[in-house]
Design an enzyme around this catalytic site. Structure first.
Site, PDB file in Angstrom:
ATOM      1  N   ARG E  99       1.209  -6.781  22.988  1.00 35.79           N
ATOM      2  CA  ARG E  99       0.430  -8.032  23.057  1.00 35.79           C
ATOM      3  C   ARG E  99       1.011  -9.108  22.142  1.00 35.79           C
ATOM      4  NH1 ARG E  99      -1.045  -9.328  26.910  1.00 35.79           N
ATOM      5  NH2 ARG E  99      -0.099 -11.311  26.418  1.00 35.79           N
ATOM      6  N   LYS E 136       0.933 -31.730  13.821  1.00 37.92           N
ATOM      7  CA  LYS E 136      -0.204 -31.337  14.678  1.00 37.92           C
ATOM      8  C   LYS E 136       0.029 -29.950  15.286  1.00 37.92           C
ATOM      9  CE  LYS E 136      -1.600 -36.076  15.610  1.00 37.92           C
ATOM     10  NZ  LYS E 136      -1.931 -37.135  16.577  1.00 37.92           N
ATOM     11  N   LYS E 168       1.464 -43.221   4.928  1.00 35.79           N
ATOM     12  CA  LYS E 168       0.790 -43.549   6.178  1.00 35.79           C
ATOM     13  C   LYS E 168      -0.248 -44.649   5.956  1.00 35.79           C
ATOM     14  CE  LYS E 168       1.407 -40.191   9.200  1.00 35.79           C
ATOM     15  NZ  LYS E 168       0.945 -39.229  10.216  1.00 35.79           N
ATOM     16  N   GLU E 197       4.821 -45.791   7.411  1.00 38.08           N
ATOM     17  CA  GLU E 197       4.286 -46.119   8.736  1.00 38.08           C
ATOM     18  C   GLU E 197       3.821 -47.575   8.737  1.00 38.08           C
ATOM     19  OE1 GLU E 197       1.279 -43.257  10.403  1.00 38.08           O
ATOM     20  OE2 GLU E 197       0.032 -45.050  10.540  1.00 38.08           O
ATOM     21  N   ASP E 218       4.214 -47.467  14.461  1.00 35.40           N
ATOM     22  CA  ASP E 218       3.074 -46.720  14.988  1.00 35.40           C
ATOM     23  C   ASP E 218       2.422 -47.467  16.142  1.00 35.40           C
ATOM     24  OD1 ASP E 218       1.124 -44.673  15.080  1.00 35.40           O
ATOM     25  OD2 ASP E 218      -0.267 -45.972  13.983  1.00 35.40           O
TER      26      ASP E 218
END
Lengths: 283, 283, 283, 283, 283, 283
Positions: E99, E136, E168, E197, E218
């Site tokens: 598995r 992510k 950011k 960013e 962005d």
């Protein structure tokens, strides 16, 4: 407990260190000191220094359940006889933390004091120059030694091999030359800087022309460093120059004009500890 | 893997140390050195010393999968230029182990060399005297520093607080006196020795009379140590005398005649590293 | 959390034990008991004993978030029907801790009760004699069994192989004799006691003459133990005599006059648990 | 090393156990036994028993680097004087493993012997009946005690709280009744069995009618157990009957006719160890 | 075992993963499959893909003691019906690894296939453009997902927050502006790159003028990205341009001309697994 | 900290996940955000879904020392634009938790939404049918994925190989047939259920006749499933029927009438994440 905080990652380290010293138990205190006897203690500086490790010592005692008052901030110049820390709690806990607390402060203050001295010497010549440590640290104790360097005003340089690409002589030998080594390095992720160590001026030029962002001049004389640095900066404005190898407390300032960074191993491999002691009193 | 062997407990430590240095990966070698490129390297002594840490360096490289040949045994006098270790394997592995191997050898050889010097000085005066370390070690690195002391001919003293009962001034203050402290200590298991630190001759006598098996004379002058030791030995034949506090490389031999044990913190808190380097070649 | 405290080192053990019992989750309570249902419970003694493990059971429930009130101190004589502990909290947490709490109290009380009985028997004969445990403990559970022995008035003897030097028959065979074995043992650090096991009177004498600080008489008859002990004490005043091997609850007091220490394995390898139960009520 | 194998999970446990006994080092052997001295040893049974733990002892010695020959398989009847295991290796390693190996064999053989006795007694009455252990095990040592039960022919029952749903009296009290408790239990995943403890015949019926797959008759007399079991089996063919509470070595067989499973705590909470010893010889 | 190797760090992860799936034991195989029954098995691709995770699956089976033959290298295009891996060993071990092995291959091949598709699309437009992943990723599984991206020809971008400085929008808001944020970032060690960013062209210019080495555009439209990139490159030759936000498999190539790097979260947060199966045979 | 609570076991996982993302430190925030700067933030849903992972995200931020207010309970239908969580604390801590919190919510909401859809579809046909997940989960992330399935109204099925006996085709092949496999399985502890996978109607009958408590119909057409289920239920009332293999979001409801359980791998191996974002503000 949030072990992901810098402060908490440290807690794990303090516990390991306490474990090393206490191991299966402080058999003396368990017999000689009543379980709930309270006490107070202070940690006193025995010679002029830039103090470091007080916050660590404080955490060690907190880890053991004691209340702590810091009198001096890490990184400050401290005089002989000053109390840097006061603690209060169970006598057994203060005694269990004593040795580790002192071991931390004594070593870290030794490093910070030596770094501070060197930063001042070199920045008199070039206010923008950085004094950097190396990876010549005590196994298992690097984060404390690097932090002591920062508290003395230095740059920690790489903490570990994943911090930046640094191509050293041994890499070049095996890769088959500076150009080839840099070519390969540029295949890595765009997120990482590329530094390379060179042995002479022509290698330095080759490095700069092939994409090195930092060039480390290894074992250059102060004069050679100066002329090489100047040539590289013309060739590649913004390139960084690090000098390393054979630098000591005595000759570092001779490199200060030429270099962006001066790095030296002795900052962490041969420090002298600063003397501190702990006095304890029944509460 | 049998982590319960001394050798295997060490393996865990080497892995922690390698992890500290390599962290998430040696990004330089991964880019610059082909995965299966083979290489050879030797570690060379750069100044006369009692070498220590060669067996540790060997284990570090084995841990990384390299083949190792040791040329010098830990504890031996070694000359400048001697090769102490040769390694062969994947170039990436040799490079990954280089810094840690050198960090171990450089520090441990520094301690062993300093200890050996002191042992020889003091045993010229009293061949039975022992030079002992203290708990003033680098947090997390104690077992290596203690071992270096042993390789230099010294006694490691307590590795941790559970090794023996050692009643220090702070314990006595809180317990309310030498007699009371010793009374309490004797309630412990019959398996443990009892040592106590004293500040003057009358305290020393009191300690001997109340069951101390080892008396530590703290900050005694050489003369006071001598007369006190002699009195105690008359009082309690077989009692052991340790001198400690304010002992240096320079004055240690003045205590050698009086003491069974001379202990000093500088052995481990302020050593100078011995220089070693690693030269690598394509295989 | 300060895992370096004795209490905190224990917390880790309680968590391991709870983990063993709960594993991936108490699937019954998660289904049958509402998440925030509150409850109260008491732990009741079902037969006369010296109770031990109540403080451990209390910690187990605290570990699970419950409030705890102890009614009896570890080491006290307790009657059938007495409540030793009350707990209050989420019903799920009380149920999750029930089995472990009882397992601890039942076993530890069994050992403490048996030790106490023996101590009283033997100290009627010789008030200074110590009843000591051995290393014949349940793997992984030694610290609890040794503590139960102490709560019953016994001496824990060595917790582990680093507590003292104890030369047994197998060591002597391999070392080539008692004298040689003791000679080697004396090269160790001055901080450790030296004990040796002997099979007969002449071995005992040899041991005493060659520096043994404790002599263990193995499988001696009470008479042989007595005469040997007396001879050794004349030879080396202050020497300690331990008797071991073949000692039972029944014959121990016959050795009490001769010995400083009587040690026996059955204290920890064949105890009978004392019965306790937990009654729970909706809050 | 593949720690995911049952055998390898065990290795971790052996190492923990060795660590408990050896802690920071076997200071006796390190001094008295030369590092590379070889030896042989055999482990001998001192009383008739069903032996268990020989494979564990073998693993302990392998863990320490010794070569091992087993002469008896776990679960076999063994006579006094039989050698169950021979080992060969470094003398230090054999000595380091001796105590743990014996502690494992002595306890596990004690449990297996007692279980085997009971299985034989009860299966003479009902060849299909199972003798099952409970969760009344030594904290941290459950897997070994459960395995010893299996080697003696018993059923281990739940290893932990996630093995099956088992609704006990305390759950029922808090849930507010047998029906409600079973209703809730059936909301769980379809992959788990549901067992419930009952105090009398009407509860037993209620349980069977509401979906219990196993009914545990707690503290029933042999007669009550018999008539209740018979009624339940008529009501729900295929339902399983477990008797528990107040069962001893002496009365167990009286329940054998009625029950599918007889479970009793004494199998693991009050066993007597079987005597074994290790004899060592210079190789 | 050398856990400091990349391969060995992985071994720890495989063991954790196996532990998650096997937990306290594969109770089915332990009952149904004889302990030493041997078997062979092959893992077969069920749909066209760029395969990834075969080396991981191989390691999983090695971890379990099986012999492994890989037929396809990670990163290769693979057809439906191809056998990618064959394994041979104890049947229990093959079943225990099945598995996990499939879970690894199915997910990683899903990511590699999707990345490869995108790289080809975009490099048709601009052969130097890099397709990069983001953070992510599935918690705990990042290294595998990032590696799958690399096998598909992508750039992993930052593995963790210590890889590079990336300022950011949230950092800028709190720091009080782009200029101030960059000023602070430049106080860090000289070894790290600085990326920022920005939301529009004027911010992009401000960033470039104040020392940003990489500018992340962005949520720019393809046109805005193009004109901004061109302006920045004039201003600071060598500056890197990353586009991010709102990029999909469908619109990515529209950014390819303007960008040095195109990053998108869907590569790792919404992949579809590729189907693979394992067929096992008695050996 | 009580790591034995479900909630606390989770804490360990959150810390591992944070460690994966933060690694040696968030070097951007350490430079750009003042140490004690406070901030507020909210997590906002960007598309209609059944939300899951909000409680996890809340724990992540608590782990980092922030205060948390949840606005939506896991398992609830949530609209685009809804704020599901608000957090307040040190800006550095909020930024350190942002990515992990979103990664958890986005994935878990994806799974819960897909499960919920399927449960509603199938229960319209048969209100008692269960939608079950499989072991086709992301390695290391299974508990989160299984929990998301439960939040969407599904049955988690086996978490690991010790949850129930499930005999699959590979087991049957090696054991030599269904009857033999079931015979062996029944030798296991009475506490575990026995399920078996079958390929056709005659195998299904054989399984039911030989003691299987759950029969898994693998890759049956809806019609074959229906007639087989009906035959088995006549044969063994109370037997459970699971259908599996080739089931998709599209055809699942065709099996709903026949099955007790419908299980499908896509629930966890190919989910699409739901979009969420975090907006941060200076406090």
């Amino acid at each position: 407990m949030h072990a992901v905080h810098p402060a908490d990652a440290m807690r794990t380290r303090y516990q390991e260190f306490l474990k090393e010293d206490i191991r299966s138990g402080d058999i003396t205190s368990e017999l000689v000191i009543p379980e709930d006897e309270k006490a107070r203690a202070k940690i006193v500086c025995k010679e002029r220094c830039v103090v470091a490790g007080v916050s660590d010592a404080a955490e060690v005692f907190k880890e053991l359940g004691a209340k702590v008052t810091s009198h001096v901030k890490d990184g400050k110049h401290t005089e002989r006889g000053e109390t840097v820390l006061e603690v209060e709690g169970r006598a057994r806990d203060l005694l269990a933390g004593e040795r580790l607390a002192l071991n931390l402060i004594m070593r870290m203050s030794g490093i910070a004091t030596q770094t501070d001295l060197l930063v001042h010497k070199c920045q008199r010549v070039n206010p923008k120059v950085r004094i950097a440590a190396t990876r010549k640290t005590t196994p298992g104790f690097r984060e404390f030694e690097k932090r002591a360097v920062k508290l003395g005003g230095g740059d920690p340089h790489r903490y570990a091999l994943d911090d930046a690409i640094l191509i050293k002589d041994n890499h070049i030998k095996i890769a088959g030359g500076i150009k080839e080594a840099l070519e390969r390095a540029k295949r890595g992720s765009f997120t990482k800087k590329i530094e390379i160590e060179v042995q002479n001026r022509s290698e330095a030029k080759l490095a700069a022309e092939n994409g090195a962002e930092i060039v480390m001049l290894d074992n250059f004389s102060p004069e050679a460093a100066k002329s090489t640095a100047s040539e590289l900066r013309k060739l590649k404005p913004g390139i960084l120059i690090e000098v390393s190898g054979g630098i000591t407390q005595d000759n570092a300032e001779e490199y200060a004009a030429a270099a962006d960074i001066i790095s030296l191993g002795a900052l962490t491999h041969s420090y002298r500890s600063i003397d501190f002691s702990m006095d304890i009193l029944k509460a």
